[in-house]
Design a protein around this motif. Structure first.
Motif, mmCIF file in Angstrom:
data_model
loop_
_atom_site.group_PDB
_atom_site.id
_atom_site.type_symbol
_atom_site.label_atom_id
_atom_site.label_comp_id
_atom_site.label_asym_id
_atom_site.label_seq_id
_atom_site.Cartn_x
_atom_site.Cartn_y
_atom_site.Cartn_z
ATOM 1 N N ASP C 30 -50.366 -12.667 19.241
ATOM 2 C CA ASP C 30 -50.313 -12.730 17.778
ATOM 3 C C ASP C 30 -51.731 -12.698 17.201
ATOM 4 O OD1 ASP C 30 -49.649 -13.788 15.022
ATOM 5 O OD2 ASP C 30 -47.664 -13.862 15.940
ATOM 6 N N LEU C 33 -53.407 -9.233 17.333
ATOM 7 C CA LEU C 33 -52.962 -8.332 16.262
ATOM 8 C C LEU C 33 -53.549 -8.749 14.910
ATOM 9 C CD1 LEU C 33 -51.318 -5.829 15.519
ATOM 10 C CD2 LEU C 33 -49.461 -7.349 14.881
ATOM 11 N N HIS C 49 -48.304 -0.423 14.179
ATOM 12 C CA HIS C 49 -47.790 -1.340 15.192
ATOM 13 C C HIS C 49 -46.264 -1.292 15.254
ATOM 14 C CE1 HIS C 49 -47.032 -5.561 16.801
ATOM 15 N NE2 HIS C 49 -47.659 -4.941 17.769
ATOM 16 N N ILE C 53 -43.913 -0.028 18.432
ATOM 17 C CA ILE C 53 -42.836 -0.847 19.005
ATOM 18 C C ILE C 53 -41.528 -0.060 19.030
ATOM 19 C CG2 ILE C 53 -41.349 -2.854 18.578
ATOM 20 C CD1 ILE C 53 -43.877 -4.321 17.564
ATOM 21 N N TYR C 67 -42.993 -10.710 22.244
ATOM 22 C CA TYR C 67 -44.442 -10.533 22.360
ATOM 23 C C TYR C 67 -44.822 -9.560 23.468
ATOM 24 C CZ TYR C 67 -45.626 -13.762 18.682
ATOM 25 O OH TYR C 67 -45.779 -14.356 17.442
ATOM 26 N N TRP C 70 -44.902 -6.540 21.522
ATOM 27 C CA TRP C 70 -46.119 -6.519 20.699
ATOM 28 C C TRP C 70 -47.342 -6.077 21.495
ATOM 29 C CZ3 TRP C 70 -47.653 -10.069 16.193
ATOM 30 C CH2 TRP C 70 -46.652 -10.080 15.217
#
Lengths: 99, 212, 105
Positions: C30, C33, C49, C53, C67, C70
């Motif tokens: 997190d 990003l 982003h 994904i 995640y 991510w």
């Protein structure tokens, strides 16, 4: 650029199914709703998603849909709604014949 | 942090990581560490930036949103400003609501609001912290827009038929939070006490504040 | 076509209310990003982003955790943009794994 729609306008979401990154959920495409608010003008995320600048900015609206419009078999009360943020190029005016 | 330690040439001190050090190191964990180290090596950001950002993430919790809700219940002018611009209203309370605009929608006796992001998992992280797992789940994202009352019932929430249930699918440039209704019988409570009543889930809209 | 991430209205089972506390590595993803997309750097947009994904495809999208999706997307974008190379990434991942192994011995 100036916003094409105002709160209270009846609109229909474009019925299109492009394969790339889009921000209009499948379940509202082709559906009729009412503009609840102009949210802002933003660089187009559908362009920015591919590394471009997304300019000129494009208006984004809150659009309110009746659940009965989205789901003909909706089980809940008549008054239930869903509000979705939709970009201007996904919206068209609703003609009197409902088209 | 009491557990802080560092390896030789580990780029930043970090708290003990039970997930990494006691469990298996997955490829994705290794990828995360590798990407972080490469970006620090290349001075894209510094180890300090990383540490500060992690602290910032840890500092955000539903308590931020709850304080705002309590203030809005007590101060009609603040409430009006919050409904107009959450991020600016947060700043008045020295809360950093981030740069993504957040819209507060108010529950009333006529409308019950609830939020979802069907396309990804957009969530007002700066005011509510990281989202709960179920908010990101396929079940919640799929079903809330089609059968909101059934999903609410799974959270123990029954909304009378005369009240409109309004789902907000936050697909684009806004994040949403719910301004719940102030429960009855709270007239003598101060801001801190009121904030204590405001849960994360009622600011998502899957529950209402229940006082028993 | 209907894309697999665009799931509003599809049938699904009950919502599982179980939650887990985010682990340090998840928070690290997190943080990466936030740092890359923040206004000081703007190396990655949140739109890119999301696109990355979605482009993981139906298999990986459902198989990976949140995640994991991510960091996969972040990594792909950093390579595409020339911020890091595949070789650098591979080498560094080996380092990380070796260090982790060493720390357990």
């Amino acid at each position: 650029m100036s916003a094409r729609f105002a709160a209270g306008d009846r609109v229909r979401v474009r019925k299109a199914y492009p394969p790339g990154h889009v921000r209009t959920p499948y379940y509202v495409r082709g559906k009729e709703g009412v503009v609840s608010r102009l949210i802002a003008e933003h660089p187009n995320p559908e362009e920015r998603a591919y590394g471009r600048d997304g300019l000129p900015p494009i208006a984004v609206y809150g659009v309110l849909f009746r659940q009965n419009e989205l789901w003909p078999d909706y089980q809940g009360p008549e008054g239930d709604t869903t509000e979705v943020d939709i970009q201007e190029h996904w919206l068209g005016p609703l003609k009197d014949d409902g088209g | 942090m009491s557990e802080t330690h560092s390896h030789d040439d580990w780029p930043y001190p970090h708290p003990k990581q039970p997930d990494i050090e006691d469990g298996p190191l997955t490829d994705y964990m290794a990828m995360t560490e590798a990407v972080a180290e490469l970006l620090i090596d290349k001075e894209v950001f510094s180890a300090d930036d990383m540490r500060r950002t992690l602290e910032d993430i840890d500092s955000k919790s539903p308590a931020e949103g709850a304080r705002m809700v309590a203030r809005a219940w007590l101060d009609p002018d603040f409430k009006a400003r919050m409904l107009e611009d959450v991020n600016a209203a947060a700043e008045e309370m020295s809360i950093d609501a981030g740069t993504i605009p957040i819209l507060a929608v108010e529950n009333t006796k006529d409308v019950h609001n609830v939020i979802v992001c069907t396309l990804c998992s957009c969530y007002p992280r700066y005011l509510l912290g990281l989202p709960p797992d179920w908010y990101k789940s396929r079940a919640y994202r799929s079903r809330l827009v089609r059968e909101p009352r059934a999903v609410l019932a799974e959270f123990g929430t029954e909304i009378p038929d005369a009240v409109e249930v309004r789902v907000h699918d936050s697909t684009a440039e806004l994040r949403y939070m719910i301004l719940p209704m102030r429960p009855k019988g709270t007239g003598d409570m101060d801001e801190d006490a009121l904030a204590g009543l405001v849960t994360r889930d009622c600011m998502i809209g899957v529950t209402v504040i229940d006082r028993d | 076509m209907r894309r697999h991430h665009d799931m509003g209205g599809l049938d699904a089972g009950p919502v599982d209310p179980a939650e887990h506390d985010y682990t340090p590595w998840e928070k690290r993803v997190d943080a990466i990003l936030r740092l890359l997309a923040g206004k000081e750097r703007r190396l990655i947009t949140l739109d890119e982003h999301r696109r990355a994904i979605e482009d993981l495809g139906p298999g990986a999208y459902d198989e990976l955790s949140y995640y994991e999706r991510w960091i996969s997307a972040i990594t792909k974008l950093l390579i595409e943009k020339g911020v890091i190379s595949v070789d650098e990434l591979g080498g560094k991942m080996e380092d990380v794994k070796a260090r982790w192994q060493e720390a357990r011995e």
